[in-house]
Design a protein around this motif. Structure first.
Motif, short mmCIF file in Angstrom:
data_model
loop_
_atom_site.label_atom_id
_atom_site.label_comp_id
_atom_site.label_asym_id
_atom_site.label_seq_id
_atom_site.Cartn_x
_atom_site.Cartn_y
_atom_site.Cartn_z
N PRO A 251 1.85 -5.61 2.62
CA PRO A 251 0.81 -4.71 2.09
C PRO A 251 1.25 -3.94 0.86
CG PRO A 251 0.94 -4.56 4.47
CD PRO A 251 2.14 -5.32 4.04
N GLY B 90 0.87 -6.00 -2.27
CA GLY B 90 -0.51 -6.09 -2.76
C GLY B 90 -0.90 -4.86 -3.54
N THR B 91 -0.51 -3.67 -3.03
CA THR B 91 -0.82 -2.44 -3.74
C THR B 91 -0.16 -2.41 -5.10
OG1 THR B 91 -1.00 -1.28 -1.62
CG2 THR B 91 -0.73 0.07 -3.59
N SER C 284 5.72 -5.62 7.09
CA SER C 284 5.45 -4.31 6.47
C SER C 284 5.63 -4.37 4.95
CB SER C 284 6.39 -3.25 7.07
OG SER C 284 7.74 -3.58 6.79
#
Length: 357
Positions: free
Chosen positions: A57, A60-61, A54
């Motif tokens: 991601p 990456g944002t 979790s």
């Protein structure tokens, strides 16, 4: 690629790399942190695999946001930082096209760009003054040279159109005009040689140069009824003996020619101060205003009432003195004497101890 683009990419890359390193540190922390430490911090032990999955991601944002933010912020910051450089570049282009009157006049705090802009403005000011001086000099020199050439042509026309004219008188006048043209040309060459600084520096005694100049000009002084009084000790300097002799001769000659009609006096003195050697030349004569005196070092300038005669010179005497003084890193001071005449002071740096030996 422009400098602004390079700075933008550098800023964005550095920001993104910093974010990636921070995220990597967090990921490593979660990977290797003992379960007991997690329990003590959070009160429970999560599934480490689910937690790391979790976490990815979100990283990456964050990295995408940092990249966009770095590009946008870097572009704006680079533009603000390089704005002064753009003004300097525009001023440089204008100067290259011949416009020397433009000034950057950069506002703001004193930083590297401000110092560069101020130095460029100062350079433009000196360059504009130098170009204006050279244009005036070229125009004056052309005028001064045109006069004897025009007179020579007129005399030759008279000789050609009137064969019965006294050719002996014409030859004498042509000789005088030609001599003046030669003197002017030689003075221009001396001035050019001084401005180029193309000379060898050697030890020189100004007091000996004074003696030589006075000895050369003594017949002229006696003819004009001028008394020369010289004083001073050994005055060591360093520079071109030929140019410094030319400077001394011009000063003494100027003091003799521009003096009282009769019973005039010239005072020449040399001396040594703490960091300079001094040559002082004073003369009696007509009263001159400070405004007029300030123009006497300009080429082809003559004082009020100073007429041309056989010894009046070509109007370059003090201009040559000023140029020779400057190329020897000295200073020239010209002030009117209250009783009349001028007081001219030349100060030159004292030579290094090893050069004076």
């Amino acid at each position: 690629m422009s400098v602004r683009s390079k700075l933008t990419l550098s800023y964005a890359g550095f920001l993104t790399l910093s974010g990636a390193m921070l995220i990597a540190a967090g990921w490593l922390f979660l990977r290797v942190m003992p379960d007991d430490a997690i329990r003590a911090t959070t009160g429970f032990v999560p599934n480490r695999f689910i937690l790391l999955r979790s976490f990815m991601p979100a990283t990456g944002t964050v990295l995408a946001f940092l990249l966009v933010f770095g590009l946008l912020g870097g572009w704006i910051l680079a533009g603000r930082m390089l704005a002064p450089l753009t003004r300097i570049t525009d001023a440089t282009r204008m100067a290259a096209n011949g416009s020397l009157s433009h000034r950057i006049q950069l506002e703001g705090r004193k930083d590297e760009f401000r110092e560069l802009a101020d130095a460029f403005d100062a350079m433009l000011t000196r360059l504009e003054a130098h170009v204006a001086e050279q244009r005036r000099f070229a125009a004056n020199a052309s005028h001064e040279l045109r006069t004897p050439l025009a007179i020579s042509r007129s005399l030759l026309d008279v000789a050609r159109n009137d064969p019965t004219h006294d050719h002996g008188e014409l030859v004498d006048r042509l000789h005088a005009v030609n001599t003046r043209a030669i003197d002017l040309t030689e003075a221009l060459l001396v001035l050019s040689r001084a401005d180029q600084r193309s000379f060898t520096r050697e030890p020189v005694d100004l007091s000996l140069l004074v003696e030589e100049a006075i000895e050369t000009l003594l017949p002229l002084a006696e003819k004009r009824g001028v008394t020369i009084e010289a004083s001073g000790d050994i005055t060591p300097a360093i520079g071109s003996q030929a140019l410094l002799l030319q400077m001394t001769t011009n000063l003494v000659h100027n003091a003799i020619v521009h003096n009282l009609p009769e019973q005039g006096t010239v005072w020449v003195k040399t001396g040594v101060r703490r960091e300079t050697v001094v040559l002082t030349v004073e003369n009696s004569g007509e009263k001159l205003s400070p405004q007029l005196v300030s123009t006497l070092t300009e080429p082809f300038q003559r004082g009020t009432g100073r007429i041309r005669n056989d010894h009046a010179g070509v109007g370059l005497g003090l201009a040559i003195v000023k140029s020779i003084t400057q190329v020897h890193d000295g200073s020239l001071t010209i002030v009117p004497r209250p009783p009349g005449g001028l007081r001219i002071v030349v100060q030159l740096p004292t030579p290094p101890p090893h050069a004076a030996k």
